[in-house]
Design a protein around this motif. Structure first.
Motif, PDB file in Angstrom:
ATOM      1  N   GLU A 144       0.827  -1.065   0.039  1.00  0.00           N
ATOM      2  CA  GLU A 144      -0.047   0.033  -0.015  1.00  0.00           C
ATOM      3  C   GLU A 144       0.606   1.221   0.059  1.00  0.00           C
ATOM      4  O   GLU A 144       0.613   2.221  -0.671  1.00  0.00           O
ATOM      5  N   ALA A 145       2.056   1.254   0.904  1.00  0.00           N
ATOM      6  CA  ALA A 145       2.697   2.325   0.823  1.00  0.00           C
ATOM      7  C   ALA A 145       3.820   2.557  -0.448  1.00  0.00           C
ATOM      8  O   ALA A 145       3.692   3.708  -1.063  1.00  0.00           O
ATOM      9  N   GLY A 146       3.996   1.637  -0.971  1.00  0.00           N
ATOM     10  CA  GLY A 146       4.589   1.817  -2.611  1.00  0.00           C
ATOM     11  C   GLY A 146       3.607   2.136  -3.606  1.00  0.00           C
ATOM     12  O   GLY A 146       4.008   2.810  -4.625  1.00  0.00           O
ATOM     13  N   ALA A 147       2.280   1.714  -3.288  1.00  0.00           N
ATOM     14  CA  ALA A 147       1.486   2.394  -4.437  1.00  0.00           C
ATOM     15  C   ALA A 147       1.171   3.687  -4.191  1.00  0.00           C
ATOM     16  O   ALA A 147       0.910   4.471  -5.154  1.00  0.00           O
ATOM     17  N   ARG A 148       1.156   4.113  -3.059  1.00  0.00           N
ATOM     18  CA  ARG A 148       0.949   5.682  -2.715  1.00  0.00           C
ATOM     19  C   ARG A 148       2.248   6.493  -3.069  1.00  0.00           C
ATOM     20  O   ARG A 148       1.610   7.450  -3.694  1.00  0.00           O
ATOM     21  N   GLN A 149       3.353   5.979  -2.858  1.00  0.00           N
ATOM     22  CA  GLN A 149       4.425   6.663  -3.629  1.00  0.00           C
ATOM     23  C   GLN A 149       5.475   5.711  -4.156  1.00  0.00           C
ATOM     24  O   GLN A 149       6.431   5.136  -3.468  1.00  0.00           O
ATOM     25  N   PRO A 150       5.192   5.611  -5.268  1.00  0.00           N
ATOM     26  CA  PRO A 150       5.937   4.719  -6.252  1.00  0.00           C
ATOM     27  C   PRO A 150       7.662   4.946  -6.285  1.00  0.00           C
ATOM     28  O   PRO A 150       8.366   4.148  -6.215  1.00  0.00           O
ATOM     29  N   GLU A 151       7.833   6.213  -5.978  1.00  0.00           N
ATOM     30  CA  GLU A 151       9.247   6.713  -6.202  1.00  0.00           C
ATOM     31  C   GLU A 151      10.028   6.070  -4.838  1.00  0.00           C
ATOM     32  O   GLU A 151      11.317   5.891  -4.817  1.00  0.00           O
ATOM     33  N   ALA A 200       9.148   3.134  -3.237  1.00  0.00           N
ATOM     34  CA  ALA A 200       8.945   1.759  -3.217  1.00  0.00           C
ATOM     35  C   ALA A 200      10.100   0.813  -2.915  1.00  0.00           C
ATOM     36  O   ALA A 200       9.789  -0.229  -2.151  1.00  0.00           O
ATOM     37  N   ASN A 201      11.267   0.962  -3.370  1.00  0.00           N
ATOM     38  CA  ASN A 201      12.345   0.256  -3.316  1.00  0.00           C
ATOM     39  C   ASN A 201      12.607   0.361  -1.625  1.00  0.00           C
ATOM     40  O   ASN A 201      13.302  -0.688  -0.840  1.00  0.00           O
ATOM     41  N   HIS A 202      12.504   1.517  -1.199  1.00  0.00           N
ATOM     42  CA  HIS A 202      12.776   1.837   0.446  1.00  0.00           C
ATOM     43  C   HIS A 202      11.629   1.030   1.202  1.00  0.00           C
ATOM     44  O   HIS A 202      12.155   0.266   2.034  1.00  0.00           O
ATOM     45  N   TYR A 203      10.601   1.117   0.822  1.00  0.00           N
ATOM     46  CA  TYR A 203       9.572   0.397   1.633  1.00  0.00           C
ATOM     47  C   TYR A 203       9.601  -1.092   1.451  1.00  0.00           C
ATOM     48  O   TYR A 203       9.465  -1.886   2.455  1.00  0.00           O
ATOM     49  N   ARG A 204      10.182  -1.494   0.419  1.00  0.00           N
ATOM     50  CA  ARG A 204      10.263  -3.101   0.183  1.00  0.00           C
ATOM     51  C   ARG A 204      11.310  -3.549   1.084  1.00  0.00           C
ATOM     52  O   ARG A 204      11.377  -4.603   1.750  1.00  0.00           O
ATOM     53  N   MET A 205      12.639  -2.971   1.023  1.00  0.00           N
ATOM     54  CA  MET A 205      13.640  -3.157   2.233  1.00  0.00           C
ATOM     55  C   MET A 205      13.352  -3.288   3.445  1.00  0.00           C
ATOM     56  O   MET A 205      13.809  -3.985   4.102  1.00  0.00           O
ATOM     57  N   THR A 206      12.706  -1.892   3.839  1.00  0.00           N
ATOM     58  CA  THR A 206      12.076  -2.117   5.242  1.00  0.00           C
ATOM     59  C   THR A 206      11.158  -3.238   5.513  1.00  0.00           C
ATOM     60  O   THR A 206      11.263  -3.897   6.742  1.00  0.00           O
ATOM     61  N   ALA A 207      10.408  -3.638   4.640  1.00  0.00           N
ATOM     62  CA  ALA A 207       9.542  -4.729   4.776  1.00  0.00           C
ATOM     63  C   ALA A 207      10.285  -6.048   5.177  1.00  0.00           C
ATOM     64  O   ALA A 207      10.077  -6.948   5.824  1.00  0.00           O
ATOM     65  N   ILE A 208      11.522  -6.039   4.108  1.00  0.00           N
ATOM     66  CA  ILE A 208      12.063  -7.369   4.439  1.00  0.00           C
ATOM     67  C   ILE A 208      13.136  -7.533   5.674  1.00  0.00           C
ATOM     68  O   ILE A 208      12.989  -8.670   6.206  1.00  0.00           O
ATOM     69  N   ILE A 209      13.535  -6.437   6.234  1.00  0.00           N
ATOM     70  CA  ILE A 209      13.937  -6.164   7.527  1.00  0.00           C
ATOM     71  C   ILE A 209      13.332  -6.550   8.747  1.00  0.00           C
ATOM     72  O   ILE A 209      13.540  -7.468   9.394  1.00  0.00           O
TER      73      ILE A 209
END
Length: 84
Positions: free
Chosen positions: A44-51, A53-62
């Protein structure tokens, strides 16, 4: 420390072993729910701010790795209660 003493006190009883098995199952269910919520929030956060998305993905993995580590520790404690 106190929970370890309690686990040692009831390790010989069948009800203690059943409780440890139920505890391991609850740890797995809790980890599954937690990782599902992390994934949902990240998408949801990546959909709101696509730029970002990589930061949100890495945070979710951690965070997912930390949840998995806590769940594996809980399962280990429960298995020690069963075999101890």
């Amino acid at each position: 420390m106190m929970s370890l003493m309690i686990l040692q006190a009831v390790a010989g009883a069948a009800i203690g072993k059943a409780g440890a098995a139920i505890g391991a199952g609850l740890a797995v269910i809790g980890a599954g729910i937690g990782i599902g919520k992390i994934g949902t929030a990240s998408l949801e956060a990546g959909a709101r701010q696509p730029e970002k998305a990589n930061h949100y993905r890495m945070t979710a993995i951690i965070i997912g790795a930390l949840v998995e580590g806590a769940a594996l520790f809980a399962i280990l404690v429960c298995l020690l209660g069963i075999n101890g």
